[in-house]
Design a protein around this motif. Structure first.
Motif, PDB file in Angstrom:
ATOM      1  N   CYS A  22      35.826  -5.277   5.966  1.00  0.00           N
ATOM      2  CA  CYS A  22      36.026  -5.284   7.420  1.00  0.00           C
ATOM      3  C   CYS A  22      37.477  -5.244   7.894  1.00  0.00           C
ATOM      4  CB  CYS A  22      35.376  -6.532   8.015  1.00  0.00           C
ATOM      5  SG  CYS A  22      33.589  -6.612   7.806  1.00  0.00           S
ATOM      6  N   LEU A  23      38.396  -5.772   7.120  1.00  0.00           N
ATOM      7  CA  LEU A  23      39.747  -5.999   7.631  1.00  0.00           C
ATOM      8  C   LEU A  23      40.823  -5.373   6.752  1.00  0.00           C
ATOM      9  CD1 LEU A  23      39.294  -9.773   8.499  1.00  0.00           C
ATOM     10  CD2 LEU A  23      39.205  -7.855  10.087  1.00  0.00           C
ATOM     11  N   PRO A  24      41.940  -5.010   7.367  1.00  0.00           N
ATOM     12  CA  PRO A  24      43.041  -4.434   6.581  1.00  0.00           C
ATOM     13  C   PRO A  24      43.885  -5.483   5.852  1.00  0.00           C
ATOM     14  CG  PRO A  24      43.627  -4.458   8.888  1.00  0.00           C
ATOM     15  CD  PRO A  24      42.197  -4.930   8.790  1.00  0.00           C
ATOM     16  N   GLU A  25      43.850  -6.727   6.337  1.00  0.00           N
ATOM     17  CA  GLU A  25      44.620  -7.799   5.698  1.00  0.00           C
ATOM     18  C   GLU A  25      43.690  -8.583   4.781  1.00  0.00           C
ATOM     19  OE1 GLU A  25      47.278 -11.717   6.827  1.00  0.00           O
ATOM     20  OE2 GLU A  25      46.805 -10.271   8.385  1.00  0.00           O
ATOM     21  N   ASN A  26      43.985  -8.547   3.490  1.00  0.00           N
ATOM     22  CA  ASN A  26      43.102  -9.172   2.508  1.00  0.00           C
ATOM     23  C   ASN A  26      43.810 -10.312   1.786  1.00  0.00           C
ATOM     24  OD1 ASN A  26      42.382  -5.806   1.950  1.00  0.00           O
ATOM     25  ND2 ASN A  26      41.058  -7.165   3.088  1.00  0.00           N
ATOM     26  N   TYR A  27      43.015 -11.231   1.258  1.00  0.00           N
ATOM     27  CA  TYR A  27      43.540 -12.439   0.618  1.00  0.00           C
ATOM     28  C   TYR A  27      43.053 -12.557  -0.818  1.00  0.00           C
ATOM     29  CZ  TYR A  27      44.042 -13.483   5.570  1.00  0.00           C
ATOM     30  OH  TYR A  27      44.351 -13.414   6.902  1.00  0.00           O
ATOM     31  N   GLN A  28      43.857 -13.207  -1.641  1.00  0.00           N
ATOM     32  CA  GLN A  28      43.442 -13.509  -3.004  1.00  0.00           C
ATOM     33  C   GLN A  28      42.472 -14.678  -2.959  1.00  0.00           C
ATOM     34  OE1 GLN A  28      46.814 -14.167  -5.530  1.00  0.00           O
ATOM     35  NE2 GLN A  28      47.758 -12.219  -5.005  1.00  0.00           N
ATOM     36  N   MET A  29      41.659 -14.807  -4.010  1.00  0.00           N
ATOM     37  CA  MET A  29      40.645 -15.861  -4.054  1.00  0.00           C
ATOM     38  C   MET A  29      41.264 -17.249  -3.933  1.00  0.00           C
ATOM     39  SD  MET A  29      37.536 -16.733  -3.996  1.00  0.00           S
ATOM     40  CE  MET A  29      36.716 -15.184  -4.213  1.00  0.00           C
ATOM     41  N   LYS A  30      42.444 -17.447  -4.470  1.00  0.00           N
ATOM     42  CA  LYS A  30      43.065 -18.781  -4.406  1.00  0.00           C
ATOM     43  C   LYS A  30      43.316 -19.213  -2.963  1.00  0.00           C
ATOM     44  CE  LYS A  30      47.810 -17.179  -5.141  1.00  0.00           C
ATOM     45  NZ  LYS A  30      48.974 -17.281  -6.017  1.00  0.00           N
ATOM     46  N   TYR A  31      43.505 -18.256  -2.056  1.00  0.00           N
ATOM     47  CA  TYR A  31      43.714 -18.590  -0.646  1.00  0.00           C
ATOM     48  C   TYR A  31      42.428 -19.129  -0.021  1.00  0.00           C
ATOM     49  CZ  TYR A  31      45.961 -18.175   3.917  1.00  0.00           C
ATOM     50  OH  TYR A  31      46.517 -18.430   5.139  1.00  0.00           O
ATOM     51  N   TYR A  32      41.289 -18.563  -0.388  1.00  0.00           N
ATOM     52  CA  TYR A  32      40.001 -19.066   0.086  1.00  0.00           C
ATOM     53  C   TYR A  32      39.744 -20.477  -0.471  1.00  0.00           C
ATOM     54  CZ  TYR A  32      39.001 -14.305   1.614  1.00  0.00           C
ATOM     55  OH  TYR A  32      39.048 -13.086   2.234  1.00  0.00           O
ATOM     56  N   PHE A  33      40.048 -20.666  -1.754  1.00  0.00           N
ATOM     57  CA  PHE A  33      39.887 -21.996  -2.364  1.00  0.00           C
ATOM     58  C   PHE A  33      40.776 -23.027  -1.670  1.00  0.00           C
ATOM     59  CE2 PHE A  33      38.153 -19.924  -6.265  1.00  0.00           C
ATOM     60  CZ  PHE A  33      37.012 -20.706  -6.383  1.00  0.00           C
ATOM     61  N   TYR A  34      42.010 -22.645  -1.386  1.00  0.00           N
ATOM     62  CA  TYR A  34      42.939 -23.543  -0.694  1.00  0.00           C
ATOM     63  C   TYR A  34      42.358 -23.994   0.647  1.00  0.00           C
ATOM     64  CZ  TYR A  34      46.990 -24.855   2.156  1.00  0.00           C
ATOM     65  OH  TYR A  34      47.854 -25.495   3.011  1.00  0.00           O
ATOM     66  N   HIS A  35      41.835 -23.069   1.422  1.00  0.00           N
ATOM     67  CA  HIS A  35      41.235 -23.423   2.707  1.00  0.00           C
ATOM     68  C   HIS A  35      40.016 -24.322   2.520  1.00  0.00           C
ATOM     69  CE1 HIS A  35      43.797 -20.509   4.677  1.00  0.00           C
ATOM     70  NE2 HIS A  35      43.302 -20.867   5.842  1.00  0.00           N
ATOM     71  N   LEU A  36      39.172 -23.982   1.545  1.00  0.00           N
ATOM     72  CA  LEU A  36      37.960 -24.775   1.323  1.00  0.00           C
ATOM     73  C   LEU A  36      38.286 -26.199   0.883  1.00  0.00           C
ATOM     74  CD1 LEU A  36      34.825 -24.633   1.294  1.00  0.00           C
ATOM     75  CD2 LEU A  36      35.014 -24.170  -1.135  1.00  0.00           C
ATOM     76  N   LEU A  37      39.289 -26.340   0.034  1.00  0.00           N
ATOM     77  CA  LEU A  37      39.673 -27.666  -0.433  1.00  0.00           C
ATOM     78  C   LEU A  37      40.403 -28.475   0.637  1.00  0.00           C
ATOM     79  CD1 LEU A  37      40.843 -26.775  -4.049  1.00  0.00           C
ATOM     80  CD2 LEU A  37      38.768 -28.007  -3.390  1.00  0.00           C
ATOM     81  N   SER A  38      41.175 -27.810   1.483  1.00  0.00           N
ATOM     82  CA  SER A  38      41.971 -28.506   2.494  1.00  0.00           C
ATOM     83  C   SER A  38      41.206 -28.796   3.781  1.00  0.00           C
ATOM     84  CB  SER A  38      43.211 -27.674   2.840  1.00  0.00           C
ATOM     85  OG  SER A  38      44.001 -27.451   1.701  1.00  0.00           O
ATOM     86  N   TRP A  39      40.407 -27.844   4.239  1.00  0.00           N
ATOM     87  CA  TRP A  39      39.694 -27.974   5.514  1.00  0.00           C
ATOM     88  C   TRP A  39      38.259 -27.480   5.366  1.00  0.00           C
ATOM     89  CZ3 TRP A  39      44.295 -25.087   5.094  1.00  0.00           C
ATOM     90  CH2 TRP A  39      45.445 -25.772   5.479  1.00  0.00           C
ATOM     91  N   PRO A  40      37.433 -28.126   4.559  1.00  0.00           N
ATOM     92  CA  PRO A  40      36.072 -27.629   4.321  1.00  0.00           C
ATOM     93  C   PRO A  40      35.220 -27.563   5.591  1.00  0.00           C
ATOM     94  CG  PRO A  40      36.326 -29.855   3.467  1.00  0.00           C
ATOM     95  CD  PRO A  40      37.696 -29.378   3.856  1.00  0.00           C
ATOM     96  N   GLN A  41      35.547 -28.380   6.579  1.00  0.00           N
ATOM     97  CA  GLN A  41      34.773 -28.389   7.823  1.00  0.00           C
ATOM     98  C   GLN A  41      35.028 -27.156   8.687  1.00  0.00           C
ATOM     99  OE1 GLN A  41      37.157 -30.536   6.908  1.00  0.00           O
ATOM    100  NE2 GLN A  41      36.464 -32.640   7.043  1.00  0.00           N
ATOM    101  N   LEU A  42      36.048 -26.376   8.342  1.00  0.00           N
ATOM    102  CA  LEU A  42      36.453 -25.270   9.205  1.00  0.00           C
ATOM    103  C   LEU A  42      36.091 -23.895   8.661  1.00  0.00           C
ATOM    104  CD1 LEU A  42      39.943 -26.586  10.355  1.00  0.00           C
ATOM    105  CD2 LEU A  42      37.673 -27.027  11.316  1.00  0.00           C
TER     106      LEU A  42
END
Length: 113
Positions: A22-42
């Motif tokens: 969907c998007l032109p700006e993509n992230y590595q998997m570690k960025y998703y893990f960082y968000h999940l570990l830091s702010w799982p409610q979001l």
């Protein structure tokens, strides 16, 4: 029918794939893990009737204690083209915003495009 629910670690790969489609700006998997570990409610996903992830919101709270008032940030929001114009992105945003306020006492939410 699409259900909005909190993301789990098992959803991260499909969230990343949705981002790539969907998007032109993509992230590595570690960025998703960082968000999940830091702010799982979001982190929230939109799940279709067959269990397919068709959208997601990746959000965080701003870390800088100097920034006042306390606020959140939408890092990424995507809905597959086949499921657009159904209010899914709006539902994902509202859910994430609600959790920012309830859990972290966020005064506002920013989104930069």
């Amino acid at each position: 029918m699409v259900t909005i629910r909190m993301a789990t670690v098992n959803d991260l790969l499909m969230m990343q794939m949705t981002n790539l489609w969907c998007l032109p700006e993509n992230y590595q998997m570690k960025y998703y893990f960082y968000h999940l570990l830091s702010w799982p409610q979001l982190l929230w996903v939109a799940e279709d009737f067959d269990g397919t992830i068709v959208g997601y919101v990746l959000a965080k709270m701003e870390d800088d204690p100097e920034l006042r008032p306390k606020h959140g940030h939408i890092t990424s929001l995507a809905v597959k083209r086949s499921h657009r114009k159904r209010g899914i992105a709006t539902a994902l945003m509202r859910r994430s915003q609600m959790e920012m306020g309830a859990t972290f006492a966020a005064y506002y939410v920013s989104l930069h495009v």
